[in-house]
Design an enzyme around this catalytic site. Structure first.
Site, PDB file in Angstrom:
ATOM      1  N   HIS A 307       4.881   0.614  -1.478  1.00 22.62           N
ATOM      2  CA  HIS A 307       4.534   1.986  -1.118  1.00 22.62           C
ATOM      3  C   HIS A 307       4.033   2.701  -2.364  1.00 22.62           C
ATOM      4  O   HIS A 307       4.551   2.460  -3.454  1.00 22.62           O
ATOM      5  CB  HIS A 307       5.757   2.733  -0.541  1.00 22.62           C
ATOM      6  N   ASP A 364       7.251   0.487   8.063  1.00 24.47           N
ATOM      7  CA  ASP A 364       6.577  -0.358   9.047  1.00 24.47           C
ATOM      8  C   ASP A 364       7.164  -1.755   9.153  1.00 24.47           C
ATOM      9  O   ASP A 364       6.803  -2.515  10.042  1.00 24.47           O
ATOM     10  CB  ASP A 364       5.088  -0.467   8.704  1.00 24.47           C
TER      11      ASP A 364
HETATM   12  N1  ACO Z   1       2.581  -7.590  -1.130  1.00 28.75           N
HETATM   13  C1  ACO Z   1       2.363  -8.221  -2.322  1.00 28.75           C
HETATM   14  N2  ACO Z   1       2.061  -7.587  -3.452  1.00 28.75           N
HETATM   15  C2  ACO Z   1       1.959  -6.257  -3.393  1.00 28.75           C
HETATM   16  C3  ACO Z   1       2.154  -5.542  -2.203  1.00 28.75           C
HETATM   17  C4  ACO Z   1       2.488  -6.264  -1.031  1.00 28.75           C
HETATM   18  N3  ACO Z   1       2.684  -5.651   0.125  1.00 28.75           N
HETATM   19  N4  ACO Z   1       1.981  -4.224  -2.436  1.00 28.75           N
HETATM   20  C5  ACO Z   1       1.671  -4.126  -3.739  1.00 28.75           C
HETATM   21  N5  ACO Z   1       1.666  -5.353  -4.314  1.00 28.75           N
HETATM   22  C6  ACO Z   1       1.427  -5.658  -5.736  1.00 28.75           C
HETATM   23  C7  ACO Z   1      -0.048  -5.493  -6.100  1.00 28.75           C
HETATM   24  O1  ACO Z   1      -0.769  -6.694  -5.943  1.00 28.75           O
HETATM   25  C8  ACO Z   1       0.066  -5.078  -7.555  1.00 28.75           C
HETATM   26  O2  ACO Z   1       0.354  -6.220  -8.319  1.00 28.75           O
HETATM   27  P1  ACO Z   1      -0.265  -6.368  -9.833  1.00 28.75           P
HETATM   28  O3  ACO Z   1       0.436  -5.335 -10.643  1.00 28.75           O
HETATM   29  O4  ACO Z   1       0.055  -7.779 -10.216  1.00 28.75           O
HETATM   30  O5  ACO Z   1      -1.738  -6.123  -9.704  1.00 28.75           O
HETATM   31  C9  ACO Z   1       1.328  -4.214  -7.574  1.00 28.75           C
HETATM   32  O6  ACO Z   1       2.143  -4.700  -6.490  1.00 28.75           O
HETATM   33  C10 ACO Z   1       1.075  -2.738  -7.396  1.00 28.75           C
HETATM   34  O7  ACO Z   1       0.365  -2.572  -6.193  1.00 28.75           O
HETATM   35  P2  ACO Z   1      -0.705  -1.450  -5.921  1.00 28.75           P
HETATM   36  O8  ACO Z   1      -1.721  -1.979  -4.963  1.00 28.75           O
HETATM   37  O9  ACO Z   1      -1.220  -0.893  -7.226  1.00 28.75           O
HETATM   38  O10 ACO Z   1       0.177  -0.331  -5.248  1.00 28.75           O
HETATM   39  P3  ACO Z   1      -0.374   0.925  -4.480  1.00 28.75           P
HETATM   40  O11 ACO Z   1       0.608   2.003  -4.690  1.00 28.75           O
HETATM   41  O12 ACO Z   1      -1.797   1.199  -4.823  1.00 28.75           O
HETATM   42  O13 ACO Z   1      -0.387   0.431  -2.941  1.00 28.75           O
HETATM   43  C11 ACO Z   1       0.295   0.018  -0.728  1.00 28.75           C
HETATM   44  C12 ACO Z   1       0.577   0.788  -2.027  1.00 28.75           C
HETATM   45  C13 ACO Z   1      -1.172   0.249  -0.294  1.00 28.75           C
HETATM   46  C14 ACO Z   1       1.212   0.550   0.387  1.00 28.75           C
HETATM   47  C15 ACO Z   1       0.543  -1.485  -0.967  1.00 28.75           C
HETATM   48  O14 ACO Z   1       1.874  -1.687  -1.393  1.00 28.75           O
HETATM   49  C16 ACO Z   1       0.259  -2.330   0.279  1.00 28.75           C
HETATM   50  O15 ACO Z   1      -0.910  -2.649   0.537  1.00 28.75           O
HETATM   51  N6  ACO Z   1       1.327  -2.702   1.076  1.00 28.75           N
HETATM   52  C17 ACO Z   1       1.141  -3.490   2.267  1.00 28.75           C
HETATM   53  C18 ACO Z   1       0.629  -2.625   3.403  1.00 28.75           C
HETATM   54  C19 ACO Z   1       1.713  -1.706   3.952  1.00 28.75           C
HETATM   55  O16 ACO Z   1       2.813  -2.110   4.266  1.00 28.75           O
HETATM   56  N7  ACO Z   1       1.313  -0.433   4.110  1.00 28.75           N
HETATM   57  C20 ACO Z   1       2.176   0.592   4.685  1.00 28.75           C
HETATM   58  C21 ACO Z   1       2.525   1.644   3.695  1.00 28.75           C
HETATM   59  S1  ACO Z   1       3.660   2.763   4.426  1.00 28.75           S
HETATM   60  C22 ACO Z   1       2.729   3.706   5.413  1.00 28.75           C
HETATM   61  O17 ACO Z   1       1.556   3.937   5.220  1.00 28.75           O
HETATM   62  C23 ACO Z   1       3.377   4.243   6.538  1.00 28.75           C
END
Ligand code: ACO
Length: 429
Positions: A307, A364
């Site tokens: 998140h 979710d």
């Molecule tokens: N699975 C695996 N790795 C992940 C995930 C995940 N779900 N989420 C983040 N990471 C990793 C990224 O690859 C990144 O790794 P790195 O540092 O090696 O490059 C690190 O964690 C940071 O991730 P970011 O993408 O910079 O985090 P950001 O805050 O931009 O993204 C987000 C947040 C979009 C929610 C992301 O975690 C994601 O895509 N999650 C999966 C989709 C999801 O469940 N969305 C629902 C969110 S809740 C809602 O909207 C109600």
């Protein structure tokens, strides 16, 4: 109300010192007011708004490090335990929980606006029968603007109030119609004798043939809880989209349609659908380890994890997990996908890859398993989210219109071609 702190940030630019005021809210980090940077021919650069507060708001507060979510000051777990969705909706809209008279009046108001104009049926007929219900929702909610446009004055609080009621009342009707249309069943008219969640389940699952259809109270309670847990979440992508569209003075129904479009993506509200697809793909617990390797090599994402704001735990996920256990127990369902989800969670919470990146289950991760138990098809999961979030979106839209606001117009760091002359003989070669 924001207070200007006695502290100041000082920015040193080209030998000049610019004092930047620091503003304090009631909770959360102070913010550095960067508006004056503009005058010195510099913009600030913050793609994805990682560090930018885009507005002042009194509706919802999140402390992502501590896993706190408050609506108008009340913790989400207390609201989910002790209030129903319409009470939370009233709280978000008006700032206080309703007393018993206000509650009864609000419920009456919402339940007497649940029908949609019969001409809206024709919009549904324009969609292919296998259209994704979120595509249908983007269209039909946007179409409401055509029914309520002339004479709608966005600066008049009374108009804003009735718009909010119409949206909250009609969105379950439209959501259920989007399901009925794609499943080929006749639309069911709303029933004003049922509560909000019961009425939605009735419109989803009753048919004219099944005259004795009764809504299961366990499912209605779970549905209501899911609505509460999705009702608002401060300046997330879809809410910011609604505010941005609203800042142009656009029709509010069109603004909510813009919010629905933003919510649809798998990085946002589309994640609940993506979680179930992921669990389907993994199949069994034996395949979890191999899947996790793919996550770590960044071939796939663990959907329902991570998140932008929560870096400790998502308080909604805690309540959702508890609701999931209650619903499955009450229905006597032993869902192997829950076992799979628990195994994914167990590995993720003990694996350094996830620990270092502060990745925890979000709201979710478990909602899909409950929705599936209720009988909601996967393609409708994000529609349920949109239904519940409508009150959050319109609360923010109302808040924005309650005070002077500026059109939302970000700047950019241009990295394209420098200015050049158009020379037809050369450029058209
Ligand atoms: N699975 C695996 N790795 C992940 C995930 C995940 N779900 N989420 C983040 N990471 C990793 C990224 O690859 C990144 O790794 P790195 O540092 O090696 O490059 C690190 O964690 C940071 O991730 P970011 O993408 O910079 O985090 P950001 O805050 O931009 O993204 C987000 C947040 C979009 C929610 C992301 O975690 C994601 O895509 N999650 C999966 C989709 C999801 O469940 N969305 C629902 C969110 S809740 C809602 O909207 C109600």
């Amino acid at each position: 109300m924001t207070n200007e702190s006695s502290k100041k940030a000082v920015l040193s630019l080209d030998g000049k010192q610019i004092d930047l005021p620091i503003l304090s809210g009631t909770l959360g980090p102070d913010v550095i007011d960067v508006k004056d940077v503009l005058t010195s021919e510099y913009f600030t650069f913050d793609p994805g708004f990682m560090a930018t507060a885009s507005c002042e708001s009194k509706i919802t507060f999140i402390d992502g490090d501590k896993g706190i979510l408050l609506h108008r000051g009340y913790p989400i777990d207390q609201l989910a335990e002790q209030a129903n969705y319409l009470e939370v909706a009233y709280l978000l809209l008006k700032g206080e929980l309703p007393n018993s008279t206000q509650k009864a009046e609000f419920e009456h108001l919402v339940s007497t606006h649940t029908m949609v104009h019969d001409q809206l049926r024709k919009f549904f007929e324009g969609f292919r029968r296998d259209a994704h219900p979120m595509a249908v929702m983007c269209g039909v909610v946007g179409a409401l603007s055509a029914f309520y446009h002339d004479g709608l004055d966005v600066s008049d609080p009374k108009h804003g109030e009735i718009t909010a009621i119409r949206l909250i009342a009609k969105i379950p009707t439209l959501a259920a119609m989007s399901y009925k249309y794609t499943s080929g069943q006749p639309f069911m008219y709303p029933r004003n004798d049922l509560n909000y969640a019961e009425n939605f389940l009735y419109m989803m699952f009753a048919t004219p043939a099944d005259v004795d259809y009764k809504v299961n109270p366990v499912l209605a309670k779970a549905m209501d809880r899911i609505f509460i847990l999705h009702a608002d979440h401060e300046q997330n992508a879809s809410t910011s989209t609604v505010r941005m569209a609203g800042s142009t003075g656009a029709n509010p129904y069109a603004c909510i349609a813009a919010g629905i479009a933003a919510l649809w993506g798998p990085a946002h509200g589309g994640a609940n659908e993506a979680v179930l697809k992921m669990l389907d793909e993994i199949g069994t617990v034996e395949n979890v380890a191999a899947f996790m390797e793919k996550v770590k090599t960044k071939e796939v994402k663990l959907m329902g994890f991570g998140h932008r704001v929560y870096k400790n735990f998502d308080p909604r996920a805690k309540v959702m997990k508890q609701t999931c256990d209650e619903v499955l127990a009450a229905l006597g369902i032993n869902d192997p996908q829950l076992t799979l989800a628990l195994e994914l969670e167990r590995i993720a919470l003990s694996d350094p890859y996830f620990i270092e990146r502060k990745l925890y289950p979000n709201v979710d991760f478990y909602s899909g398993i409950i929705l599936k138990a209720i009988g909601i098809p996967t393609s409708m999961f994000t529609v349920i989210f949109a239904l519940a979030r409508t009150v959050g979106w319109i609360s923010h839209w109302l808040e924005m219109h309650s005070a002077p606001y500026k059109i939302a117009r970000p700047r950019q760091l241009y990295t394209g071609s420098p200015q050049r002359d158009f020379t037809p003989e050369k450029d058209r070669k």
